[in-house]
Motif scaffolding. Structure first.
Motif, mmCIF file in Angstrom:
data_model
loop_
_atom_site.group_PDB
_atom_site.id
_atom_site.type_symbol
_atom_site.label_atom_id
_atom_site.label_comp_id
_atom_site.label_asym_id
_atom_site.label_seq_id
_atom_site.Cartn_x
_atom_site.Cartn_y
_atom_site.Cartn_z
ATOM 1 N N LEU A 7 61.214 2.016 71.087
ATOM 2 C CA LEU A 7 62.124 3.016 71.656
ATOM 3 C C LEU A 7 61.709 3.517 73.044
ATOM 4 C CD1 LEU A 7 62.578 5.033 68.340
ATOM 5 C CD2 LEU A 7 64.261 3.512 69.409
ATOM 6 N N SER A 8 62.707 3.970 73.825
ATOM 7 C CA SER A 8 62.428 4.540 75.149
ATOM 8 C C SER A 8 61.882 5.964 74.999
ATOM 9 C CB SER A 8 63.719 4.596 75.968
ATOM 10 O OG SER A 8 64.647 5.481 75.379
ATOM 11 N N SER A 9 61.266 6.446 76.069
ATOM 12 C CA SER A 9 60.796 7.836 76.072
ATOM 13 C C SER A 9 61.966 8.785 75.869
ATOM 14 C CB SER A 9 60.148 8.158 77.418
ATOM 15 O OG SER A 9 59.030 7.354 77.612
ATOM 16 N N ILE A 52 58.430 7.951 89.722
ATOM 17 C CA ILE A 52 59.604 8.816 89.751
ATOM 18 C C ILE A 52 60.898 7.988 89.751
ATOM 19 C CG2 ILE A 52 58.332 10.693 90.877
ATOM 20 C CD1 ILE A 52 59.869 10.175 93.404
ATOM 21 N N ASP A 53 61.928 8.568 89.167
ATOM 22 C CA ASP A 53 63.243 7.942 89.093
ATOM 23 C C ASP A 53 64.193 8.731 89.980
ATOM 24 O OD1 ASP A 53 62.707 5.984 86.938
ATOM 25 O OD2 ASP A 53 62.422 7.768 85.710
ATOM 26 N N VAL A 54 64.891 8.010 90.878
ATOM 27 C CA VAL A 54 65.798 8.664 91.826
ATOM 28 C C VAL A 54 67.175 8.027 91.707
ATOM 29 C CG1 VAL A 54 66.238 9.071 94.289
ATOM 30 C CG2 VAL A 54 63.896 9.148 93.434
ATOM 31 N N ALA A 99 61.873 14.914 86.343
ATOM 32 C CA ALA A 99 62.767 16.060 86.498
ATOM 33 C C ALA A 99 63.148 16.708 85.167
ATOM 34 C CB ALA A 99 64.035 15.619 87.230
ATOM 35 N N ASN A 100 62.849 16.059 84.034
ATOM 36 C CA ASN A 100 63.294 16.647 82.767
ATOM 37 C C ASN A 100 62.199 17.481 82.102
ATOM 38 O OD1 ASN A 100 61.594 14.790 81.475
ATOM 39 N ND2 ASN A 100 63.246 13.423 80.862
ATOM 40 N N SER A 101 61.058 17.598 82.780
ATOM 41 C CA SER A 101 59.881 18.367 82.338
ATOM 42 C C SER A 101 59.081 17.688 81.225
ATOM 43 C CB SER A 101 60.243 19.816 81.976
ATOM 44 O OG SER A 101 60.739 19.897 80.689
#
Ligand code: CTP
Ligand code: MG
Length: 340
Positions: free
Chosen positions: A178-180, A74-76, A64-66
């Motif tokens: 590090l995280s994305s 996907i994260d919901v 969702a953040n492009s």
């Protein structure tokens, strides 16, 4: 001869840009994939509504953040109005509901740092993590998406940086890298600092969007369609920015005393944040302030071993951009551990 040499350099740079752009384009998820994600979200909404009619589902993270590449999970976020619910109970109940609707690999992870239910939808082939009431993540997802709407070079740079981090094995928080999410903030900060700036500081402008989540006020300018020209005075291309980004993290950043802060659009001091010493397991060897949860350093997962790995990788990338004959290939060469 000088002119000939300049022309050759220019054609090399054009070729490098074209190569980076083609990598970026190959990573963009196709429309069918987006449609499948929507289809799965609609199914989940239907199932959740039966049990919790007031609840709502939000997509967050890279879908969702492009900044999501093709074939991502996907994260919901399941938002249940009531703040007093027992998250574990809700997760177990949710897992039951999903299981009985033929979703596969349903696993409630109630003891994780962010408790989730994992699942795989056999119809679309998409895997999904569902968390409960993590609304700050939904809001920071919007902030990232809004930044991406200002100048396309952010999305290009972040795709290249994420692709590099995954290829080189430095996108694993459980291994101290590090995280994305952290890498995207590093890209935003870098483009805010460019002279002339390519991105503004949305949290420093008049707020046109404002919500309070977990007692934190999240406010920023979100009419980004009015900012499309913001970066136009800066003509740097993606190849120059990739080089600049790695050069900044290899040789330009002050790891001893600086914190990067997208919230303020600048660098602030570790002293000011009281991030000068280790507290428990939180170290501050590379400091990236979360834009809303300002007491959160996204670099806190980095330890004295992984900081070395990270800085060596930044230096390698900067040197590849500087000296390699074919930087686009060398930059993404998979990291292979050696055991000698
Ligand atoms: N997040 C957060 N705080 C963190 C890490 C993550 O709020 N310390 C939230 C952010 O909203 C982020 C989302 O969780 O967008 C997912 O994080 P992450 O998996 O790091 O990023 P993705 O964008 O989903 O990247 P990937 O494509 O690698 O899955
Ligand atoms: Mg993700």
């Amino acid at each position: 001869r000088n002119l000939k040499w300049q022309m050759e350099c220019r054609s090399d740079i054009n070729r490098l840009n074209a190569h980076f752009l083609s990598i970026y384009e190959s990573l963009i998820p196709p429309e069918e994939e987006k449609a499948k994600q929507k289809q799965l979200l609609t199914l989940l909404e239907k199932l959740v509504c039966k049990e919790w009619p007031e609840a709502r589902l939000f997509l967050y993270g890279s879908c969702a953040n492009s900044f999501g590449v093709s074939k991502s999970d996907i994260d919901v976020c399941l938002a249940i109005g009531d703040a007093d619910i027992n998250k574990s109970e809700v997760l177990l109940k949710l897992a039951d509901i999903l299981q009985s609707d033929n979703l596969q690999n349903v696993q409630p992870l109630t003891r994780a740092r962010v408790p989730i239910v994992k699942l795989m939808d056999p119809v679309t082939g998409i895997s999904c993590d569902i968390c409960i009431n993590n609304l700050l993540a939904v809001v920071n997802t919007k902030l990232l998406r809004d930044y991406a709407g200002i100048d396309v070079r952010l999305r290009q740079l972040a795709f290249i940086v994420k692709h590099w981090a995954k290829s080189r094995g430095v996108n694993e928080t459980y291994q101290g890298t590090l995280s994305s999410y952290a890498y995207v903030l590093m890209c935003i900060h870098f483009l805010q600092q460019r002279k002339p700036a390519i991105l503004p500081c949305l949290q420093g402008m008049r707020a046109t969007y404002s919500v309070t989540v977990d007692d934190k006020k999240c406010a920023f300018f979100d009419q980004v369609e009015n900012l499309r020209d913001f970066g136009s005075r800066n003509r740097e291309t993606i190849a120059q920015l990739v080089w600049g980004f790695f050069n900044y993290w290899a040789y330009g950043h002050d790891y001893t005393s600086s914190v990067i802060s997208v919230r303020t659009g600048s660098v602030i001091s570790k002293l000011e944040k009281d991030w000068t010493r280790r507290v428990g397991n939180d170290r501050h060897l590379i400091c990236i302030e979360d834009p809303f949860e300002t007491s959160h350093d996204l670099g806190r997962v980095v330890d004295k071993f992984s900081i070395k790995v990270l800085r060596e990788e930044f230096e390698r990338a900067a040197d590849v951009m500087h000296y390699a004959l074919n930087p686009c290939v060398k930059l993404f060469e998979p990291y292979v551990p050696s055991f000698d």
